[in-house]
Enzyme design. Structure first.
Site, PDB file in Angstrom:
ATOM      1  N   SER A 167       0.843  -1.191   0.000  1.00 22.11           N
ATOM      2  CA  SER A 167       0.000   0.000   0.000  1.00 22.11           C
ATOM      3  C   SER A 167       0.876   1.238   0.000  1.00 22.11           C
ATOM      4  O   SER A 167       1.900   1.278   0.682  1.00 22.11           O
ATOM      5  CB  SER A 167      -0.896   0.025   1.231  1.00 22.11           C
ATOM      6  OG  SER A 167      -1.582   1.257   1.323  1.00 22.11           O
TER       7      SER A 167
ATOM      8  N   LYS B  21       1.467  -3.514   6.408  1.00 18.82           N
ATOM      9  CA  LYS B  21       1.970  -3.381   5.034  1.00 18.82           C
ATOM     10  C   LYS B  21       3.449  -2.985   5.033  1.00 18.82           C
ATOM     11  O   LYS B  21       4.212  -3.410   4.159  1.00 18.82           O
ATOM     12  CB  LYS B  21       1.136  -2.366   4.248  1.00 18.82           C
ATOM     13  CG  LYS B  21      -0.282  -2.844   3.962  1.00 18.82           C
ATOM     14  CD  LYS B  21      -0.310  -4.116   3.132  1.00 18.82           C
ATOM     15  CE  LYS B  21      -1.728  -4.474   2.727  1.00 18.82           C
ATOM     16  NZ  LYS B  21      -1.792  -5.619   1.815  1.00 18.82           N
TER      17      LYS B  21
ATOM     18  N   TYR C 289      -3.203  -1.367   9.664  1.00 19.08           N
ATOM     19  CA  TYR C 289      -3.042  -1.699   8.248  1.00 19.08           C
ATOM     20  C   TYR C 289      -1.678  -1.248   7.724  1.00 19.08           C
ATOM     21  O   TYR C 289      -0.954  -2.014   7.081  1.00 19.08           O
ATOM     22  CB  TYR C 289      -4.171  -1.040   7.454  1.00 19.08           C
ATOM     23  CG  TYR C 289      -4.151  -1.326   5.976  1.00 19.08           C
ATOM     24  CD1 TYR C 289      -4.711  -2.498   5.485  1.00 19.08           C
ATOM     25  CD2 TYR C 289      -3.598  -0.428   5.077  1.00 19.08           C
ATOM     26  CE1 TYR C 289      -4.711  -2.763   4.127  1.00 19.08           C
ATOM     27  CE2 TYR C 289      -3.591  -0.692   3.724  1.00 19.08           C
ATOM     28  CZ  TYR C 289      -4.149  -1.858   3.248  1.00 19.08           C
ATOM     29  OH  TYR C 289      -4.143  -2.115   1.901  1.00 19.08           O
TER      30      TYR C 289
END
Length: 116
Positions: free
Chosen positions: A56, A73, A69
């Site tokens: 991401s 990542k 998140y």
């Protein structure tokens, strides 16, 4: 299923929990590790393989602070680099593609428009 919600507890260091971080790490990293381990016998037999992990751009440009998140990542970037260093010499190419938030997904439906 993960939802990008700027109002969630995962979007602030004041409220994110280590359990949130651990759950996201487990899902992101375990999935990648399990996939490579399952494919490894084939890679070794053919002396060839390709691994593409999905990252991401929030790791590089955290327009919204999704701590769980983004941290997972970022860890996937490190895992990908380690896999490339270990498996590259045996003919296995390992890469990571880091896309941005997409307005049209169910996961990003709660993200405010100014983020995009």
């Amino acid at each position: 299923r993960y939802k990008f919600d700027p109002g969630s507890s995962m979007a602030s260091i004041k409220t994110v929990s280590t359990e949130d971080l651990e759950q996201q790490m487990r899902g992101t990293l375990a999935g990648a590790v399990n996939m490579v381990q399952a494919a490894l016998p084939s890679f070794e037999a053919s002396k060839f393989g390709k691994v593409v992990n999905i990252g991401s751009n929030l790791v590089y440009n955290p327009v919204v602070t999704y701590y769980d998140y983004t941290a997972a990542k970022a860890a996937l970037v490190g895992l990908t680099r380690n896999l490339a260093a270990e498996l590259g010499p045996s003919g296995v190419r390992v890469n990571l593609v880091a896309g941005g938030l997409l307005e049209t997904t169910d996961a990003s439906a709660l993200t405010t428009k100014e983020v995009f």
